[in-house]
Motif scaffolding. Structure first.
Motif, mmCIF file in Angstrom:
data_model
loop_
_atom_site.group_PDB
_atom_site.id
_atom_site.type_symbol
_atom_site.label_atom_id
_atom_site.label_comp_id
_atom_site.label_asym_id
_atom_site.label_seq_id
_atom_site.Cartn_x
_atom_site.Cartn_y
_atom_site.Cartn_z
ATOM 1 N N UNK A 144 0.818 -1.218 0.000
ATOM 2 C CA UNK A 144 0.000 0.000 0.000
ATOM 3 C C UNK A 144 0.849 1.264 0.000
ATOM 4 N N UNK A 145 1.949 1.240 0.774
ATOM 5 C CA UNK A 145 2.737 2.457 0.928
ATOM 6 C C UNK A 145 3.457 2.859 -0.352
ATOM 7 N N UNK A 146 3.504 1.964 -1.356
ATOM 8 C CA UNK A 146 4.204 2.289 -2.604
ATOM 9 C C UNK A 146 3.319 3.000 -3.622
ATOM 10 N N UNK A 147 2.019 3.128 -3.349
ATOM 11 C CA UNK A 147 1.090 3.692 -4.332
ATOM 12 C C UNK A 147 1.029 5.207 -4.182
ATOM 13 N N UNK A 148 1.443 5.920 -5.229
ATOM 14 C CA UNK A 148 1.317 7.374 -5.269
ATOM 15 C C UNK A 148 -0.127 7.789 -5.563
ATOM 16 N N UNK A 149 -0.657 7.248 -6.648
ATOM 17 C CA UNK A 149 -2.026 7.571 -7.052
ATOM 18 C C UNK A 149 -2.482 6.554 -8.093
ATOM 19 N N UNK A 150 -3.785 6.554 -8.331
ATOM 20 C CA UNK A 150 -4.393 5.716 -9.364
ATOM 21 C C UNK A 150 -5.127 6.621 -10.336
ATOM 22 N N UNK A 171 -9.176 -3.601 -12.579
ATOM 23 C CA UNK A 171 -10.246 -2.932 -11.846
ATOM 24 C C UNK A 171 -10.600 -1.568 -12.448
ATOM 25 N N UNK A 172 -11.862 -1.210 -12.337
ATOM 26 C CA UNK A 172 -12.308 0.131 -12.701
ATOM 27 C C UNK A 172 -12.043 1.075 -11.540
ATOM 28 N N UNK A 173 -12.162 2.367 -11.788
ATOM 29 C CA UNK A 173 -11.838 3.352 -10.759
ATOM 30 C C UNK A 173 -12.747 3.218 -9.541
ATOM 31 N N UNK A 174 -13.998 2.875 -9.738
ATOM 32 C CA UNK A 174 -14.911 2.704 -8.605
ATOM 33 C C UNK A 174 -14.518 1.489 -7.776
ATOM 34 N N UNK A 175 -14.062 0.444 -8.422
ATOM 35 C CA UNK A 175 -13.591 -0.734 -7.690
ATOM 36 C C UNK A 175 -12.318 -0.409 -6.910
ATOM 37 N N UNK A 176 -11.443 0.382 -7.503
ATOM 38 C CA UNK A 176 -10.244 0.808 -6.782
ATOM 39 C C UNK A 176 -10.607 1.680 -5.588
ATOM 40 N N UNK A 177 -11.606 2.521 -5.746
ATOM 41 C CA UNK A 177 -12.045 3.349 -4.609
ATOM 42 C C UNK A 177 -12.450 2.476 -3.435
ATOM 43 N N UNK A 178 -13.167 1.398 -3.713
ATOM 44 C CA UNK A 178 -13.587 0.496 -2.649
ATOM 45 C C UNK A 178 -12.394 -0.221 -2.017
ATOM 46 N N UNK A 187 -7.733 9.223 -1.119
ATOM 47 C CA UNK A 187 -8.949 10.001 -1.371
ATOM 48 C C UNK A 187 -9.161 10.114 -2.884
ATOM 49 N N UNK A 188 -10.398 9.918 -3.286
ATOM 50 C CA UNK A 188 -10.743 10.112 -4.695
ATOM 51 C C UNK A 188 -10.989 11.601 -4.915
ATOM 52 N N UNK A 192 -11.668 10.459 -11.973
ATOM 53 C CA UNK A 192 -10.680 9.563 -12.578
ATOM 54 C C UNK A 192 -9.390 9.437 -11.782
ATOM 55 N N UNK A 193 -9.352 9.958 -10.550
ATOM 56 C CA UNK A 193 -8.097 9.975 -9.797
ATOM 57 C C UNK A 193 -8.315 9.638 -8.327
ATOM 58 N N UNK A 194 -7.464 8.735 -7.796
ATOM 59 C CA UNK A 194 -7.400 8.434 -6.367
ATOM 60 C C UNK A 194 -5.984 8.735 -5.911
ATOM 61 N N UNK A 195 -5.853 9.505 -4.840
ATOM 62 C CA UNK A 195 -4.568 10.058 -4.433
ATOM 63 C C UNK A 195 -4.175 9.547 -3.046
ATOM 64 N N UNK A 196 -2.893 9.220 -2.881
ATOM 65 C CA UNK A 196 -2.326 8.943 -1.566
ATOM 66 C C UNK A 196 -1.796 10.260 -1.005
ATOM 67 N N UNK A 197 -2.481 10.794 -0.003
ATOM 68 C CA UNK A 197 -2.127 12.113 0.518
ATOM 69 C C UNK A 197 -0.803 12.121 1.278
ATOM 70 N N UNK A 198 -0.239 10.963 1.573
ATOM 71 C CA UNK A 198 1.101 10.943 2.143
ATOM 72 C C UNK A 198 2.114 11.494 1.152
ATOM 73 N N UNK A 199 1.805 11.371 -0.149
ATOM 74 C CA UNK A 199 2.747 11.775 -1.188
ATOM 75 C C UNK A 199 2.298 13.043 -1.909
ATOM 76 N N UNK A 200 1.368 13.774 -1.311
ATOM 77 C CA UNK A 200 0.995 15.087 -1.821
ATOM 78 C C UNK A 200 2.005 16.106 -1.300
ATOM 79 N N UNK A 201 2.639 16.841 -2.198
ATOM 80 C CA UNK A 201 3.616 17.850 -1.780
ATOM 81 C C UNK A 201 3.010 19.239 -1.688
#
Length: 237
Positions: A144-150, A171-178, A187-188, A192-201
């Motif tokens: 999980x910790x390696x994912x920047x965004x989808x 998977x579709x984006x809605x499936x990834x959201x789940x 956070x979606x 079309x985008x899901x973001x890992x806020x740990x890697x938001x600069x």
């Protein structure tokens, strides 16, 4: 470390909160302070149990509730220590409990808490949480910790990882959201985008800027919400 108290006896729950608050005070100035959430009913707790590195539990108001919760945790892939406190109900009599269950008896007292918290500390440092996705119908376990965004691009979804790797998934984006929903850092931000806020600069008025300099747009009305989310996630580090 994230700790959950699941106890439907209000007085006992409050007492354990006070004991854990004292233990957290002992950890002041270290990265090992405690973030404690308390629950008196099962459904609120089960909305996001995978965030916890340690659970204290005695739920006896409803017959079979502990067995129900543990079954649901198993379905979700929970793995961290669960301290099951027997009182009115003897939980040691429940058969086939998972290996992560540790038995104790009420009342809640200070003496065993450091040992129990050490189990949670070990979970924090020793376990890598993975997400299960599929590539060409083959399961792909990604830390999980390696994912920047989808991103959903051209009707297909792709994961962007911290090492620069891109992983196409079925998977579709809605499936990834789940899939990401149990983890509060994800956070979606748009359709079309899901973001890992740990890697938001940076959180700009209409976009988040990622560690790889990618900008992902969001509605301007969400700016304050995402600014606060970024501050929250940074505070948990």
């Amino acid at each position: 470390m994230h700790v959950a108290i699941c106890d439907d006896n209000v007085a006992d729950r409050k007492h354990l909160e006070r004991l854990l608050s004292r233990e957290s005070d002992k950890r002041a100035g270290t990265p090992n302070i405690l973030y404690v959430d308390s629950y008196g009913e099962k459904m609120h707790f089960l909305t996001n149990p995978l965030k916890y590195n340690l659970i204290f539990m005695d739920m006896s108001a409803e017959p079979g509730i502990v067995e129900f919760i543990i079954e649901r945790l198993g379905e979700m892939g929970y793995h961290a220590p669960l301290i099951l406190y027997s009182d009115r109900i003897d939980y040691t009599a429940i058969p086939n409990l998972p290996d992560y269950v540790v038995h104790a008896r009420k009342p809640y007292i200070p003496d065993p808490l450091p040992d129990f918290l050490a189990l949670g500390d070990a979970n924090v440092t020793g376990h890598v949480v993975s997400i299960n996705v599929h590539t060409n119908s083959i399961i792909n376990r990604i830390p999980k910790y390696t994912v920047l965004y989808a991103l959903e691009e051209n009707n297909a979804c792709r994961l962007y990882l911290t090492d620069g790797t891109k992983v196409d998934v079925d998977e579709k984006i809605e499936e990834l959201r789940q899939i990401f929903e149990p983890f509060e850092e994800f956070e979606r931000v748009n359709t079309k985008s899901i973001v890992n806020f740990k890697y938001v600069t940076g959180v700009m008025p209409v976009a988040v800027v990622m560690q790889d300099h990618k900008e992902l747009k969001f509605p301007i009305l969400r700016y304050r919400e995402y600014k606060q989310l970024k501050q929250k996630i940074d505070a948990l580090e």
